[in-house]
Design an enzyme around this catalytic site. Structure first.
Site, PDB file in Angstrom:
ATOM      1  N   ARG A  88      -4.421 -13.137   4.993  1.00  0.00           N
ATOM      2  CA  ARG A  88      -3.075 -12.865   4.485  1.00  0.00           C
ATOM      3  C   ARG A  88      -2.365 -14.170   4.153  1.00  0.00           C
ATOM      4  O   ARG A  88      -1.687 -14.282   3.131  1.00  0.00           O
ATOM      5  CB  ARG A  88      -2.270 -12.081   5.536  1.00  0.00           C
ATOM      6  CG  ARG A  88      -0.854 -11.731   5.084  1.00  0.00           C
ATOM      7  CD  ARG A  88      -0.039 -11.100   6.195  1.00  0.00           C
ATOM      8  NE  ARG A  88       0.267 -12.053   7.244  1.00  0.00           N
ATOM      9  CZ  ARG A  88       1.129 -11.829   8.234  1.00  0.00           C
ATOM     10  NH1 ARG A  88       1.754 -10.668   8.305  1.00  0.00           N
ATOM     11  NH2 ARG A  88       1.374 -12.728   9.151  1.00  0.00           N
ATOM     12  N   ASP A 148       7.388   3.701  -4.729  1.00  0.00           N
ATOM     13  CA  ASP A 148       7.128   4.511  -3.534  1.00  0.00           C
ATOM     14  C   ASP A 148       7.844   5.857  -3.625  1.00  0.00           C
ATOM     15  O   ASP A 148       7.281   6.897  -3.277  1.00  0.00           O
ATOM     16  CB  ASP A 148       7.578   3.762  -2.277  1.00  0.00           C
ATOM     17  CG  ASP A 148       6.714   2.546  -1.985  1.00  0.00           C
ATOM     18  OD1 ASP A 148       5.530   2.557  -2.361  1.00  0.00           O
ATOM     19  OD2 ASP A 148       7.227   1.578  -1.386  1.00  0.00           O
ATOM     20  N   ARG A 151       6.092   8.193  -6.066  1.00  0.00           N
ATOM     21  CA  ARG A 151       4.913   8.824  -5.467  1.00  0.00           C
ATOM     22  C   ARG A 151       5.323   9.981  -4.559  1.00  0.00           C
ATOM     23  O   ARG A 151       4.725  11.065  -4.603  1.00  0.00           O
ATOM     24  CB  ARG A 151       4.117   7.772  -4.686  1.00  0.00           C
ATOM     25  CG  ARG A 151       3.371   6.802  -5.582  1.00  0.00           C
ATOM     26  CD  ARG A 151       2.756   5.651  -4.807  1.00  0.00           C
ATOM     27  NE  ARG A 151       1.922   4.821  -5.704  1.00  0.00           N
ATOM     28  CZ  ARG A 151       1.535   3.587  -5.436  1.00  0.00           C
ATOM     29  NH1 ARG A 151       1.904   3.011  -4.293  1.00  0.00           N
ATOM     30  NH2 ARG A 151       0.780   2.915  -6.298  1.00  0.00           N
ATOM     31  N   HIS A 175       7.268  -2.287   1.628  1.00  0.00           N
ATOM     32  CA  HIS A 175       6.392  -1.575   0.706  1.00  0.00           C
ATOM     33  C   HIS A 175       5.096  -1.222   1.436  1.00  0.00           C
ATOM     34  O   HIS A 175       4.462  -2.078   2.028  1.00  0.00           O
ATOM     35  CB  HIS A 175       6.097  -2.489  -0.487  1.00  0.00           C
ATOM     36  CG  HIS A 175       5.246  -1.884  -1.546  1.00  0.00           C
ATOM     37  ND1 HIS A 175       5.366  -0.585  -1.976  1.00  0.00           N
ATOM     38  CD2 HIS A 175       4.247  -2.418  -2.294  1.00  0.00           C
ATOM     39  CE1 HIS A 175       4.493  -0.348  -2.937  1.00  0.00           C
ATOM     40  NE2 HIS A 175       3.801  -1.447  -3.142  1.00  0.00           N
TER      41      HIS A 175
END
Length: 311
Positions: A88, A148, A151, A175
């Protein structure tokens, strides 16, 4: 009026195409670092103008930021996806370098621009662009909440067999996995969704929404682009038309929701100046705890950038 989209990959190209077809600006500039890609895609899009009946000119350029001069809005989609073996921290370091360089060039040529970040990890890339641009945080924000929420609405429309046009919904937080759903603020033509669907089905839809991106990656081996591109284009439309739409946006909080110095998804009024106002909705104890947990996850990622001493 001019809008620039940086990054001519799937998301950036889709965003530019959606903006052009809305016919709300004079020019869309599509910029990429790979020779010929933005020029080719822009030419292909422009050849749809006689078919789809719009006048917006689309210009593709390779690394020529002078062409972006005096853009009203700039959408930054640049960045690399996480690759096998990449941590990451590696992803943040790589994409922060890209977003920082892009933002420096954008601000140099369009000092009054509103900047919409789509690059991931979203919250930390918004933070990176904000630190780089050195402008008010109301002009630097990210796209995630609209995607988001879209969806969530799409899945609800399927489950209820109703038009997605009639569904209003709100999601807060980060998110993905740490997003905070708010079923209390979800309605179908004004009817609370909890009156139309049982709790188990609603929770299943919420969980599917949280991993919506992952579902698409499993199906086609790459991230989504139609919905993210359209979502960013919708934000551009609200700004250039000063329509003051209320959207969930990744925004810098300065005391709202009891939080400071963090980019987090919250409802805002979007208009010609960017974020005109952050809307604070009342949360119950469970919702507040979920939001604080989401904020903690975002903060930990933002700290990675701080520890890199790039600014």
């Amino acid at each position: 009026m001019k809008v620039t989209v940086v990054g001519a990959g799937n998301v950036g190209a889709t965003c530019a195409n959606c903006i052009a077809q809305k016919d709300i600006v004079n020019e869309v500039v599509l910029l990429d670092i790979k020779e010929g890609v933005s020029e080719g895609k822009s030419l292909d899009m422009w050849q749809t103008a006689p078919i789809n009946m719009y006048d917006t000119r689309i210009k593709g350029v390779t690394n020529d930021y002078a062409a972006t001069q005096d853009s009203e809005v700039v959408v930054i989609t640049s960045g690399l996806p996480r690759k096998p073996g990449m941590s990451r921290d590696d992803l943040i370091s790589t994409n922060a370098g890209i977003v920082k360089s892009v933002t420096e060039n954008i601000i140099k040529h369009s000092p009054k621009a509103k900047i919409i970040i789509v690059s991931n990890p979203l919250g930390v890339m918004c933070y990176c662009a904000y630190l780089t641009a050195k402008i008010d945080s109301s002009r630097v924000f990210g796209m995630a909440g609209i995607l988001d929420t879209a969806r969530y609405k799409a899945f609800l429309a399927e489950a209820l067999n109703v038009s997605p046009k009639d569904i209003q919904a709100l999601l807060l937080g980060g998110h993905g996995d740490t997003m905070v759903p708010l079923p209390r603020y979800t309605t179908v033509a004004g009817i609370p969704v909890t009156e139309l669907i049982d709790e188990e089905k609603l929770n299943a839809i919420i969980e599917r929404t949280k991993v919506g991106g992952g579902e698409l990656v499993k199906l086609m081996g790459t991230s989504a682009w139609y919905a993210p591109g359209a979502a960013a284009a919708q934000m551009v439309e609200a700004i250039v038309q000063n329509s003051r739409r209320v959207f969930p946006v990744c925004a810098m909080l300065n005391g709202e929701y009891g939080m400071k110095d963090i980019y987090l998804g919250v409802p805002v009024i979007l208009g010609k100046n960017g974020i005109e106002k952050i809307v604070e909705v009342k949360l119950n104890e469970d919702e507040r705890q979920l939001l604080e947990k989401s904020a903690g996850a975002v903060k930990s990622v933002m700290k990675v950038l701080d520890d890199m001493k790039m600014f």
